[in-house]
Design a protein around this motif. Structure first.
Motif, PDB file in Angstrom:
ATOM      1  N   PHE A 170       1.214  -1.466   0.646  1.00 47.16           N
ATOM      2  CA  PHE A 170       0.110  -0.184   0.250  1.00 47.16           C
ATOM      3  C   PHE A 170       0.871   0.594   0.317  1.00 47.16           C
ATOM      4  N   HIS A 171       0.300   2.089  -0.648  1.00 48.86           N
ATOM      5  CA  HIS A 171       0.817   3.436  -0.838  1.00 48.86           C
ATOM      6  C   HIS A 171       0.611   4.558   0.218  1.00 48.86           C
ATOM      7  N   ILE A 172       1.039   4.917   1.372  1.00 48.60           N
ATOM      8  CA  ILE A 172       0.156   5.675   2.480  1.00 48.60           C
ATOM      9  C   ILE A 172       0.276   7.326   1.984  1.00 48.60           C
ATOM     10  N   VAL A 173      -0.668   7.715   1.863  1.00 48.69           N
ATOM     11  CA  VAL A 173      -0.678   9.380   1.735  1.00 48.69           C
ATOM     12  C   VAL A 173      -1.686   9.827   2.479  1.00 48.69           C
ATOM     13  N   ALA A 174      -0.951  11.314   4.135  1.00 46.00           N
ATOM     14  CA  ALA A 174      -1.327  11.586   4.916  1.00 46.00           C
ATOM     15  C   ALA A 174      -1.853  13.056   4.457  1.00 46.00           C
ATOM     16  N   ALA A 175      -3.091  13.574   4.764  1.00 51.13           N
ATOM     17  CA  ALA A 175      -3.613  14.771   4.697  1.00 51.13           C
ATOM     18  C   ALA A 175      -3.692  15.850   5.782  1.00 51.13           C
ATOM     19  N   THR A 176      -2.182  16.588   5.482  1.00 45.39           N
ATOM     20  CA  THR A 176      -1.789  17.240   6.315  1.00 45.39           C
ATOM     21  C   THR A 176      -1.481  18.808   6.151  1.00 45.39           C
ATOM     22  N   GLU A 177      -1.299  20.156   6.627  1.00 44.38           N
ATOM     23  CA  GLU A 177      -1.141  21.254   6.206  1.00 44.38           C
ATOM     24  C   GLU A 177       0.436  21.356   6.590  1.00 44.38           C
ATOM     25  N   LYS A 178       0.801  20.657   7.220  1.00 43.45           N
ATOM     26  CA  LYS A 178       2.832  19.936   6.800  1.00 43.45           C
ATOM     27  C   LYS A 178       2.675  19.265   5.447  1.00 43.45           C
ATOM     28  N   GLY A 179       2.140  19.081   4.759  1.00 48.68           N
ATOM     29  CA  GLY A 179       2.203  19.250   3.191  1.00 48.68           C
ATOM     30  C   GLY A 179       3.205  19.546   2.651  1.00 48.68           C
ATOM     31  N   ASP A 180       4.195  19.126   1.511  1.00 45.59           N
ATOM     32  CA  ASP A 180       5.146  19.926   0.362  1.00 45.59           C
ATOM     33  C   ASP A 180       4.445  19.631  -1.035  1.00 45.59           C
ATOM     34  N   ASN A 181       3.109  18.985  -1.365  1.00 43.31           N
ATOM     35  CA  ASN A 181       2.565  19.101  -2.064  1.00 43.31           C
ATOM     36  C   ASN A 181       1.667  19.404  -2.200  1.00 43.31           C
ATOM     37  N   GLU A 199      -9.340  17.207  13.244  1.00 41.59           N
ATOM     38  CA  GLU A 199      -9.529  18.657  12.585  1.00 41.59           C
ATOM     39  C   GLU A 199      -8.284  19.361  13.873  1.00 41.59           C
ATOM     40  N   ASP A 200      -8.533  19.488  14.880  1.00 39.04           N
ATOM     41  CA  ASP A 200      -7.829  20.060  16.566  1.00 39.04           C
ATOM     42  C   ASP A 200      -6.263  19.733  15.618  1.00 39.04           C
ATOM     43  N   LYS A 201      -5.763  18.695  15.763  1.00 40.24           N
ATOM     44  CA  LYS A 201      -4.587  18.310  15.951  1.00 40.24           C
ATOM     45  C   LYS A 201      -4.247  17.557  14.756  1.00 40.24           C
ATOM     46  N   GLY A 202      -4.678  17.410  14.037  1.00 43.70           N
ATOM     47  CA  GLY A 202      -4.346  16.625  12.569  1.00 43.70           C
ATOM     48  C   GLY A 202      -3.724  15.068  13.017  1.00 43.70           C
ATOM     49  N   VAL A 203      -3.396  14.629  11.749  1.00 40.84           N
ATOM     50  CA  VAL A 203      -2.702  13.718  11.821  1.00 40.84           C
ATOM     51  C   VAL A 203      -0.532  13.118  12.641  1.00 40.84           C
ATOM     52  N   SER A 204      -1.210  12.348  13.915  1.00 40.64           N
ATOM     53  CA  SER A 204       0.053  12.723  14.833  1.00 40.64           C
ATOM     54  C   SER A 204       0.906  12.049  14.152  1.00 40.64           C
ATOM     55  N   GLN A 205       2.255  13.164  14.360  1.00 40.17           N
ATOM     56  CA  GLN A 205       3.247  12.663  14.216  1.00 40.17           C
ATOM     57  C   GLN A 205       4.561  11.271  13.626  1.00 40.17           C
ATOM     58  N   THR A 206       3.424  10.737  14.727  1.00 35.97           N
ATOM     59  CA  THR A 206       4.323   9.461  15.073  1.00 35.97           C
ATOM     60  C   THR A 206       3.833   8.045  13.479  1.00 35.97           C
ATOM     61  N   HIS A 207       2.566   8.197  13.984  1.00 43.22           N
ATOM     62  CA  HIS A 207       1.890   7.860  11.949  1.00 43.22           C
ATOM     63  C   HIS A 207       2.137   8.694  11.037  1.00 43.22           C
ATOM     64  N   LEU A 208       2.826  10.406  10.978  1.00 44.69           N
ATOM     65  CA  LEU A 208       2.760  10.816  10.408  1.00 44.69           C
ATOM     66  C   LEU A 208       4.694  10.362   9.772  1.00 44.69           C
ATOM     67  N   SER A 209       5.439  10.079  10.789  1.00 45.98           N
ATOM     68  CA  SER A 209       6.553   8.915  10.828  1.00 45.98           C
ATOM     69  C   SER A 209       6.275   8.660   9.636  1.00 45.98           C
ATOM     70  N   LEU A 210       5.432   7.299   9.115  1.00 48.43           N
ATOM     71  CA  LEU A 210       5.340   6.236   8.625  1.00 48.43           C
ATOM     72  C   LEU A 210       4.784   6.685   7.045  1.00 48.43           C
ATOM     73  N   CYS A 211       4.549   7.513   6.452  1.00 47.19           N
ATOM     74  CA  CYS A 211       3.862   7.593   5.395  1.00 47.19           C
ATOM     75  C   CYS A 211       4.341   7.711   4.067  1.00 47.19           C
ATOM     76  N   ASP A 212       4.159   7.513   3.681  1.00 44.86           N
ATOM     77  CA  ASP A 212       4.747   7.685   2.110  1.00 44.86           C
ATOM     78  C   ASP A 212       4.971   8.948   1.418  1.00 44.86           C
ATOM     79  N   GLU A 213       3.846   9.957   1.245  1.00 44.58           N
ATOM     80  CA  GLU A 213       3.463  11.401   1.217  1.00 44.58           C
ATOM     81  C   GLU A 213       2.748  12.494   1.937  1.00 44.58           C
ATOM     82  N   TRP A 214       2.935  13.132   2.089  1.00 43.91           N
ATOM     83  CA  TRP A 214       2.034  14.143   3.004  1.00 43.91           C
ATOM     84  C   TRP A 214       2.058  14.704   1.828  1.00 43.91           C
ATOM     85  N   VAL A 215       0.508  15.717   1.641  1.00 40.96           N
ATOM     86  CA  VAL A 215      -0.590  16.194   0.637  1.00 40.96           C
ATOM     87  C   VAL A 215      -1.039  17.105   1.695  1.00 40.96           C
TER      88      VAL A 215
END
Length: 247
Positions: A170-181, A199-215
């Motif tokens: 699986f390709h893991i895509v996180a929706a976050t305001e920290k996304g570059d793309n 909406e208040d905290k977003g995706v946790s940093q722990t889970h973001l670190s495991l994702c393939d893309e931040w958008v």
């Protein structure tokens, strides 16, 4: 939660758990100490059942019957497990699309996301067993019945689930305001899991670190964020568009 079917009394709840009833969550009076309460703790150990210790007043507001300090709510629909569902989907020749909700606690948002997922042909929604909205009567109503048919996987550890999905290709895509793309630049054509955060905290940093893309979804107004169910719909249908172009 009061609209859900309830089971009350320690022995009755233990028997329901042991019988494999689909439990949404269990409320236990704080500082409850008895042999039966230890038996209940043992019965729920390693199961994906949220157990909350609460003041006795909360349980009394739910029911005045002889609850013995324990109330369980039956889930409005059956939960599944990602490790069972993924091989099944691959065997069916599917190119799975999952949506994972990281800390989304509002049942109306959960229900609205489930409704979009069902309409878009998403194969499953993944939620954590703790700190999340669940399949209760309110979520079922908001989903317009989608939760009757859409598989929901309730997992003890989302990090482990993300790792499992990545091992399965699986390709893991996180929706976050920290996304570059922007979200349109991500690739959703392979087996994909889209992760949406609260909406208040977003995706946790722990889970973001495991994702393939931040958008991110570009925002042009003065409000800093979209409703999570709206944001989920935008990403889901981008994935649908890309996949339709493959056909």
């Amino acid at each position: 939660m009061e609209k859900n079917e309830m089971i009350f009394g320690i022995r009755a709840v233990i028997e329901a758990v042991q019988a494999g009833k689909e439990i949404d969550k269990i409320l236990i009076k704080k500082d409850l100490q008895s042999e039966l309460s230890k038996e209940l703790a043992e019965a729920t150990r390693n199961l994906r059942i949220p157990v909350q210790k609460v003041p006795i007043e909360r349980i009394n507001r739910i029911t005045r019957k002889n609850h013995q300090g324990v109330v369980a709510f039956i889930a409005a629909a059956a939960y599944q497990r990602a490790e069972d569902l993924v091989p099944f989907l691959f065997e069916q020749g599917k190119n799975p699309l999952f949506v994972m909700l990281d800390g989304v606690t509002d049942v109306r948002n959960f229900g609205a996301i489930a409704r979009t997922c069902e309409c878009a042909g998403v194969d499953a929604v993944i939620i954590p067993s703790h700190g999340s909205a669940s399949v209760n009567a309110d979520a079922m109503k908001t989903s317009a019945g989608a939760l009757h048919t859409l598989p929901v996987c309730r997992e003890l550890n989302l990090s482990q689930t993300i790792r499992f999905l990545k091992e399965c290709g699986f390709h893991i895509v996180a929706a976050t305001e920290k996304g570059d793309n922007n979200y349109t630049e991500a690739d959703y054509k392979a087996p994909t899991c889209i992760i949406m955060g609260a909406e208040d905290k977003g995706v946790s940093q722990t889970h973001l670190s495991l994702c393939d893309e931040w958008v991110k979804i570009p925002l042009y107004g003065k409000i800093e964020s979209l409703n999570v169910s709206v944001a989920a719909g935008i990403l889901i249908y981008e994935a649908v568009k890309q996949r339709n172009l493959m056909e």
